[in-house]
Design an enzyme around this catalytic site. Structure first.
Site, PDB file in Angstrom:
ATOM      1  N   LYS A 158     -28.200 -11.867  14.868  1.00 17.10           N
ATOM      2  CA  LYS A 158     -28.840 -12.558  13.739  1.00 17.10           C
ATOM      3  C   LYS A 158     -30.195 -11.968  13.404  1.00 17.10           C
ATOM      4  CE  LYS A 158     -26.728 -17.065  14.739  1.00 17.10           C
ATOM      5  NZ  LYS A 158     -26.071 -17.601  13.536  1.00 17.10           N
ATOM      6  N   ASN A 201     -18.714 -22.993  16.856  1.00 16.96           N
ATOM      7  CA  ASN A 201     -20.181 -22.949  16.960  1.00 16.96           C
ATOM      8  C   ASN A 201     -20.804 -23.844  15.911  1.00 16.96           C
ATOM      9  OD1 ASN A 201     -22.061 -21.395  14.883  1.00 16.96           O
ATOM     10  ND2 ASN A 201     -20.010 -20.498  14.741  1.00 16.96           N
ATOM     11  N   ARG A 202     -21.937 -24.400  16.281  1.00 18.31           N
ATOM     12  CA  ARG A 202     -22.756 -25.155  15.316  1.00 18.31           C
ATOM     13  C   ARG A 202     -24.213 -24.738  15.512  1.00 18.31           C
ATOM     14  NH1 ARG A 202     -20.651 -29.647  18.456  1.00 18.31           N
ATOM     15  NH2 ARG A 202     -22.090 -30.292  20.111  1.00 18.31           N
ATOM     16  N   GLY A 210     -26.341 -23.284  13.480  1.00 14.70           N
ATOM     17  CA  GLY A 210     -27.255 -23.719  12.411  1.00 14.70           C
ATOM     18  C   GLY A 210     -28.313 -22.680  12.078  1.00 14.70           C
ATOM     19  N   PHE A 211     -27.906 -21.401  12.013  1.00 14.74           N
ATOM     20  CA  PHE A 211     -28.810 -20.322  11.577  1.00 14.74           C
ATOM     21  C   PHE A 211     -30.110 -20.272  12.388  1.00 14.74           C
ATOM     22  CE2 PHE A 211     -27.164 -20.596   6.862  1.00 14.74           C
ATOM     23  CZ  PHE A 211     -25.976 -20.011   7.237  1.00 14.74           C
ATOM     24  N   ASN A 267     -24.630 -15.724   1.942  1.00 13.96           N
ATOM     25  CA  ASN A 267     -23.783 -16.611   2.737  1.00 13.96           C
ATOM     26  C   ASN A 267     -23.842 -18.008   2.130  1.00 13.96           C
ATOM     27  OD1 ASN A 267     -22.435 -18.071   4.657  1.00 13.96           O
ATOM     28  ND2 ASN A 267     -23.834 -17.628   6.347  1.00 13.96           N
ATOM     29  N   SER A 305     -21.380 -21.160   5.535  1.00 15.89           N
ATOM     30  CA  SER A 305     -21.481 -21.672   6.903  1.00 15.89           C
ATOM     31  C   SER A 305     -21.340 -23.188   6.882  1.00 15.89           C
ATOM     32  CB  SER A 305     -22.827 -21.318   7.520  1.00 15.89           C
ATOM     33  OG  SER A 305     -23.011 -22.116   8.676  1.00 15.89           O
ATOM     34  N   ASN A 341     -22.486 -25.161   9.065  1.00 14.66           N
ATOM     35  CA  ASN A 341     -23.486 -25.773   9.957  1.00 14.66           C
ATOM     36  C   ASN A 341     -24.849 -26.032   9.326  1.00 14.66           C
ATOM     37  OD1 ASN A 341     -21.650 -25.819  12.154  1.00 14.66           O
ATOM     38  ND2 ASN A 341     -21.962 -23.608  12.362  1.00 14.66           N
ATOM     39  N   THR A 342     -24.995 -25.701   8.046  1.00 12.97           N
ATOM     40  CA  THR A 342     -26.217 -26.070   7.325  1.00 12.97           C
ATOM     41  C   THR A 342     -25.790 -27.076   6.269  1.00 12.97           C
ATOM     42  OG1 THR A 342     -27.312 -23.959   7.717  1.00 12.97           O
ATOM     43  CG2 THR A 342     -28.073 -25.212   5.810  1.00 12.97           C
ATOM     44  N   LYS A 393     -20.085 -14.111   0.871  1.00 17.54           N
ATOM     45  CA  LYS A 393     -19.221 -14.520   1.991  1.00 17.54           C
ATOM     46  C   LYS A 393     -18.747 -15.944   1.762  1.00 17.54           C
ATOM     47  CE  LYS A 393     -18.869 -14.574   7.010  1.00 17.54           C
ATOM     48  NZ  LYS A 393     -19.469 -14.099   8.243  1.00 17.54           N
ATOM     49  N   THR A 435     -13.079 -14.354   5.732  1.00 15.69           N
ATOM     50  CA  THR A 435     -13.827 -15.569   5.457  1.00 15.69           C
ATOM     51  C   THR A 435     -14.811 -15.876   6.589  1.00 15.69           C
ATOM     52  OG1 THR A 435     -12.313 -17.000   6.706  1.00 15.69           O
ATOM     53  CG2 THR A 435     -11.805 -16.670   4.370  1.00 15.69           C
ATOM     54  N   ASN A 436     -15.565 -16.928   6.367  1.00 17.93           N
ATOM     55  CA  ASN A 436     -16.421 -17.511   7.409  1.00 17.93           C
ATOM     56  C   ASN A 436     -15.554 -18.390   8.334  1.00 17.93           C
ATOM     57  OD1 ASN A 436     -18.818 -18.432   8.750  1.00 17.93           O
ATOM     58  ND2 ASN A 436     -19.930 -18.106   6.837  1.00 17.93           N
ATOM     59  N   TYR A 451     -15.950 -10.679  15.275  1.00 12.63           N
ATOM     60  CA  TYR A 451     -16.911 -11.422  16.079  1.00 12.63           C
ATOM     61  C   TYR A 451     -16.204 -11.977  17.317  1.00 12.63           C
ATOM     62  CZ  TYR A 451     -20.914 -14.377  17.289  1.00 12.63           C
ATOM     63  OH  TYR A 451     -21.968 -14.952  17.928  1.00 12.63           O
TER      64      TYR A 451
HETATM   65  C1  FMN Z   1     -21.289 -17.996  17.367  1.00 13.09           C
HETATM   66  C2  FMN Z   1     -21.064 -17.590  15.936  1.00 13.09           C
HETATM   67  C3  FMN Z   1     -22.145 -17.479  15.069  1.00 13.09           C
HETATM   68  C4  FMN Z   1     -21.950 -17.104  13.735  1.00 13.09           C
HETATM   69  N1  FMN Z   1     -23.016 -16.978  12.903  1.00 13.09           N
HETATM   70  C5  FMN Z   1     -22.833 -16.575  11.613  1.00 13.09           C
HETATM   71  C6  FMN Z   1     -23.931 -16.392  10.735  1.00 13.09           C
HETATM   72  O1  FMN Z   1     -25.088 -16.557  11.116  1.00 13.09           O
HETATM   73  N2  FMN Z   1     -23.668 -16.017   9.468  1.00 13.09           N
HETATM   74  C7  FMN Z   1     -22.398 -15.775   8.998  1.00 13.09           C
HETATM   75  O2  FMN Z   1     -22.223 -15.410   7.831  1.00 13.09           O
HETATM   76  N3  FMN Z   1     -21.335 -15.919   9.815  1.00 13.09           N
HETATM   77  C8  FMN Z   1     -21.528 -16.309  11.093  1.00 13.09           C
HETATM   78  N4  FMN Z   1     -20.457 -16.459  11.926  1.00 13.09           N
HETATM   79  C9  FMN Z   1     -19.098 -16.211  11.386  1.00 13.09           C
HETATM   80  C10 FMN Z   1     -18.591 -14.810  11.708  1.00 13.09           C
HETATM   81  O3  FMN Z   1     -19.389 -13.828  11.099  1.00 13.09           O
HETATM   82  C11 FMN Z   1     -17.147 -14.633  11.227  1.00 13.09           C
HETATM   83  O4  FMN Z   1     -17.132 -14.660   9.819  1.00 13.09           O
HETATM   84  C12 FMN Z   1     -16.210 -15.724  11.745  1.00 13.09           C
HETATM   85  O5  FMN Z   1     -16.494 -16.013  13.089  1.00 13.09           O
HETATM   86  C13 FMN Z   1     -14.745 -15.324  11.634  1.00 13.09           C
HETATM   87  O6  FMN Z   1     -14.484 -14.119  12.315  1.00 13.09           O
HETATM   88  P1  FMN Z   1     -13.907 -14.052  13.820  1.00 13.09           P
HETATM   89  O7  FMN Z   1     -12.665 -14.904  13.858  1.00 13.09           O
HETATM   90  O8  FMN Z   1     -13.683 -12.590  14.053  1.00 13.09           O
HETATM   91  O9  FMN Z   1     -14.970 -14.596  14.698  1.00 13.09           O
HETATM   92  C14 FMN Z   1     -20.631 -16.833  13.266  1.00 13.09           C
HETATM   93  C15 FMN Z   1     -19.552 -16.935  14.146  1.00 13.09           C
HETATM   94  C16 FMN Z   1     -19.750 -17.319  15.464  1.00 13.09           C
HETATM   95  C17 FMN Z   1     -18.552 -17.417  16.384  1.00 13.09           C
END
Ligand code: FMN
Length: 337
Positions: free
Chosen positions: A71, A116-117, A119-120, A182, A185, A187-188, A221, A249-250, A318
């Protein structure tokens, strides 16, 4: 068959809390990023090059690091050394913020998933701009494209969201090969409302107006929980505002894959997200030529191939990295050749 990471490293990392494991890993990669002797060791994981041109940028391979893992942009040289074809840092917000209270990352090994939660939680746009500027000056800037993902600060009311995005955009655009808005998310509170037609259109045109000189590719996103009609509107608004690409997607708010007694609040990622996320890619590709970056449940060669066959141009991982380790990069690259 399990790879070396799954056999030896994952059991150790999974024996401590998810956030401690994350802090340890990021700390190690951050340290490695400053030590020339450490980087060659990471290069052992690098996949063969399979070049791709998109957004006017050159990608050495199509497999990127998804937002949220780094991040604060502290380990760019290490991600490049591991072989990522591009790196997305953030989500960065205008104000530094601690995020939600802990625990806030949960593993579901049976489902190959995370909730996850966070929250940036991040250092804020000012500190991250200083860090990136320093990295540029010291000549350690990676050779692969770097995206910067921006979002709204928790304390900023939704009605002032655009000013918040613009603040981060102005500070960070000079370091970014592409900028991600973005709006997805979970979580916000309220953030996903920015995917609604009026707010979304206003945000895109405000950013476009400040992008006339720098002309950075702007990528959006989106979340996986959109109804078809909502998605249609988003895609047409992206087209009208010359958005360079969509990340689909997110994380999802659909937790139906998690046994009720174990459920946690937050965004679900990993294997259970795969199909939903691929379905969204198919919908976008069926109605638009806008390039799609796939994110969601890419855990192995099959799921990566599925995203490319659905029409995605680039991939991001991720949760797959947490479960499968950096060997996943080569596994995917070989499957795509
Ligand atoms: C712990 C965690 C934190 C994340 N934080 C962000 C974030 O800050 N901004 C964002 O756009 N996506 C965030 N994501 C979402 C990932 O970038 C990704 O889009 C999502 O997890 C789906 O991909 P995956 O199944 O490969 O994890 C986060 C995901 C996880 C698991």
């Amino acid at each position: 068959m399990k790879n070396a990471y799954e056999r030896f490293v994952r059991p150790l990392l999974f024996s401590i809390s998810a956030e401690t494991a994350h802090r340890f890993t990021i700390g190690s990669l951050r340290a490695a990023s400053h030590v020339d002797l450490a980087l060659p060791a990471l290069k052992l994981f690098q996949p063969a090059a399979s070049r791709k041109k998109l957004f006017g940028l050159n990608f050495p391979n199509p497999i990127g690091l998804a937002a949220g893992l780094d991040k604060n942009g502290v380990a760019l040289p290490a991600w490049a050394a591991l072989g990522f074809g591009f790196i997305e840092i953030g989500t960065v917000t205008a104000k530094a913020q601690p995020g939600n209270s802990k625990p806030r990352i949960f593993r579901f090994p049976e489902q190959n998933a995370l909730i996850n939660r966070l929250g940036f939680n991040n250092d804020g746009a000012d500190a991250i701009a200083r860090r990136l500027s320093k990295l540029q000056r010291t000549g350690r800037w990676p050779e692969v494209p770097v995206g910067i993902n921006i979002g709204k600060s928790m304390s900023t009311p939704l009605s002032d969201a655009i000013a918040d995005y613009l603040y981060s955009f102005r500070l960070l655009r000079e370091f970014a090969d592409y900028i991600v808005l973005n709006v997805s998310s979970p979580n916000t509170p309220g953030l996903r409302e920015l995917q609604g037609p009026d707010a979304f259109s206003e945000l895109l045109s405000a950013i476009a107006a400040k992008n006339l000189i720098t002309r950075k590719p702007i990528v959006v996103k989106i979340g996986p929980d959109l109804a078809p009609a909502e998605l249609d509107l988003i895609v047409s608004t992206c087209e009208a505002n010359k958005i360079a690409g969509i990340i689909a997607t997110n994380t999802t708010i659909d937790h139906s894959s998690i046994p009720a007694g174990q459920d946690e609040q937050g965004g679900l990622s990993g294997a259970p997200l795969r199909e939903k996320s691929t379905a969204l890619i198919r919908q976008i590709v069926a109605r638009s030529t806008i390039p799609v970056v796939a994110s969601g449940g890419i855990m192995d060669a099959d799921s990566a191939r599925e995203k490319i066959e659905a029409g995605a141009q680039l991939l991001q991982i991720y949760t797959g990295l947490i479960y499968r380790g950096p060997g996943l990069l080569r596994e995917i690259a070989e499957a795509l050749r």
